[in-house]
Design an enzyme around this catalytic site. Structure first.
Site, PDB file in Angstrom:
ATOM      1  N   LYS A 166     -52.548 -22.060  14.470  1.00 16.09           N
ATOM      2  CA  LYS A 166     -52.032 -20.981  15.307  1.00 16.09           C
ATOM      3  C   LYS A 166     -53.215 -20.200  15.877  1.00 16.09           C
ATOM      4  CE  LYS A 166     -49.881 -16.530  15.413  1.00 16.09           C
ATOM      5  NZ  LYS A 166     -49.524 -15.325  14.647  1.00 16.09           N
ATOM      6  N   GLY A 227     -46.815  -6.103  13.935  1.00 16.50           N
ATOM      7  CA  GLY A 227     -46.579  -5.136  12.870  1.00 16.50           C
ATOM      8  C   GLY A 227     -45.783  -3.916  13.269  1.00 16.50           C
ATOM      9  N   ALA A 253     -44.381 -11.915  16.318  1.00 12.85           N
ATOM     10  CA  ALA A 253     -44.841 -10.522  16.261  1.00 12.85           C
ATOM     11  C   ALA A 253     -43.787  -9.555  16.769  1.00 12.85           C
ATOM     12  CB  ALA A 253     -46.134 -10.312  17.040  1.00 12.85           C
ATOM     13  N   GLY A 254     -43.608  -8.471  16.019  1.00  8.91           N
ATOM     14  CA  GLY A 254     -42.741  -7.379  16.450  1.00  8.91           C
ATOM     15  C   GLY A 254     -41.356  -7.380  15.858  1.00  8.91           C
ATOM     16  N   THR A 276     -44.868  -8.915   8.674  1.00  2.81           N
ATOM     17  CA  THR A 276     -44.675  -7.531   8.243  1.00  2.81           C
ATOM     18  C   THR A 276     -43.219  -7.203   7.955  1.00  2.81           C
ATOM     19  OG1 THR A 276     -46.572  -6.915   9.618  1.00  2.81           O
ATOM     20  CG2 THR A 276     -45.195  -5.125   8.829  1.00  2.81           C
TER      21      THR A 276
END
Length: 323
Positions: A166, A227, A253-254, A276
């Site tokens: 990645k 995050g 992400a997010g 996260t």
């Protein structure tokens, strides 16, 4: 002993064989295929192979086209789970391992960091998560230039032979948004070196196409800043990326909670990557389970096809013939 069978935990007596398991499930040996710890088991060996604690088995058969989720494939590797989780921010490696099992994920991202020479007895990730059971996806978290990213992934390949990676090349420390110019350059260089590159990118359909043209084997647009837990901020762009891509698209992400993961899947994404949202939940293991079910539900909703949106009400029961 405990094994994972088609993504679900199952208790079996010690000494159980694959043949015995199939017989107990009343599954004809000739009509199924069995994968054990990511390796195909020859049908003639079903009665000879004793299962062990922690084994991961997939038992598959043929079905008619459509209707059920057949999983997804990237760089020639097939996965039944559409959820990928990370290894950062957990209280311990042990908690990370329990969350991974609860998530049903088959792939996990790992970062490359220096060995702590002052405490060489400190626990290591591979003490808790076996790279023979899971696909490790080395990433370039914290890299801000193509040179840093390439150097990191060369070390990862030397360490574990990993070529599926990645890539994330960040633009600044405040937003952690990707630097797309460096990202595309890195993708081209890594592809020439034989890496299969899954690329973290902005949710810009044009940049996503450029990444694919540069050789990316998967496109991973952000839902929101890393995050942040804000969820998908631009559903239109994510959908446009999905429609144009010829490689898998995974939201990266997010994501903050299960509904965010379900939305990503309802938009037609092939999968979701998160860290996260699970690691910083009050109960990471329970959240990992929730994310697992959310991804499955979102994918099924996408395959089912949602109802049309309407401006006005449409009664479920006919109004004619009322008393």
């Amino acid at each position: 002993m405990r094994i994972m069978l088609n993504g679900e935990a199952r208790e079996l007596p010690q000494g159980s064989t694959i043949a015995g398991l199939l017989d107990g499930l009343e599954l004809p040996h000739a009509k199924v295929a069995v994968e054990r710890n990511l390796e195909i088991v020859p049908r003639g060996a079903y009665g000879e192979i004793a299962l062990a604690e922690g084994d991961r088995l997939e038992i598959v058969h043929l079905i008619g086209g459509g209707g059920q989720d057949a999983g997804w494939t990237v760089a020639g590797r097939h996965f039944s789970s559409r959820l990928i989780i990370g290894t950062g921010k957990y209280k311990s490696y042990e908690e990370n391992a329990r969350a991974l099992e609860a998530s049903g994920a088959q792939m996990i991202t790992v970062a490359v960091r220096r060995v702590n020479l002052s405490d060489r007895g400190a626990p290591m990730l591979t003490d808790f998560i076996d790279p023979r059971r899971y696909v490790f996806l080395p990433n370039t978290a914290g890299c801000f230039t193509a040179e840093e990213a390439i150097r990191t992934l060369r070390l990862a390949r030397e360490m574990g032979g990993w070529s599926l990676v990645k890539l994330e090349v960040l633009g600044d420390k405040k937003t952690l948004y990707p630097d797309m110019i460096e990202t595309i350059r890195s993708t081209e260089l890594l592809t020439k070196e034989g890496f299969s590159v899954m690329v973290y990118c902005t949710d810009d359909p044009l940049m996503a196409r450029r990444c694919e043209d540069a050789g990316a084997v998967a496109i991973m647009p952000l839902a929101a800043p890393i995050g942040s837990g804000l969820g998908i901020q631009n559903r239109v762009n994510i959908r446009l990326i999905v429609e144009q891509a010829k490689v898998p698209v995974l939201v990266d992400a997010g994501v903050g909670t299960a509904s965010d993961a379900a939305i990503a899947m309802e938009l037609g994404c092939d999968g979701v990557l998160m860290n996260t949202a699970i690691a910083e939940a009050k109960d990471p293991v329970l959240m990992a389970s929730a994310m697992r079910h959310a991804v499955i539900a979102g994918r099924e909703a996408y395959l089912a096809g949602r109802m049309a949106r309407k401006t006005y009400a449409d009664p479920s029961s006919p109004l004619a013939g009322l008393i």
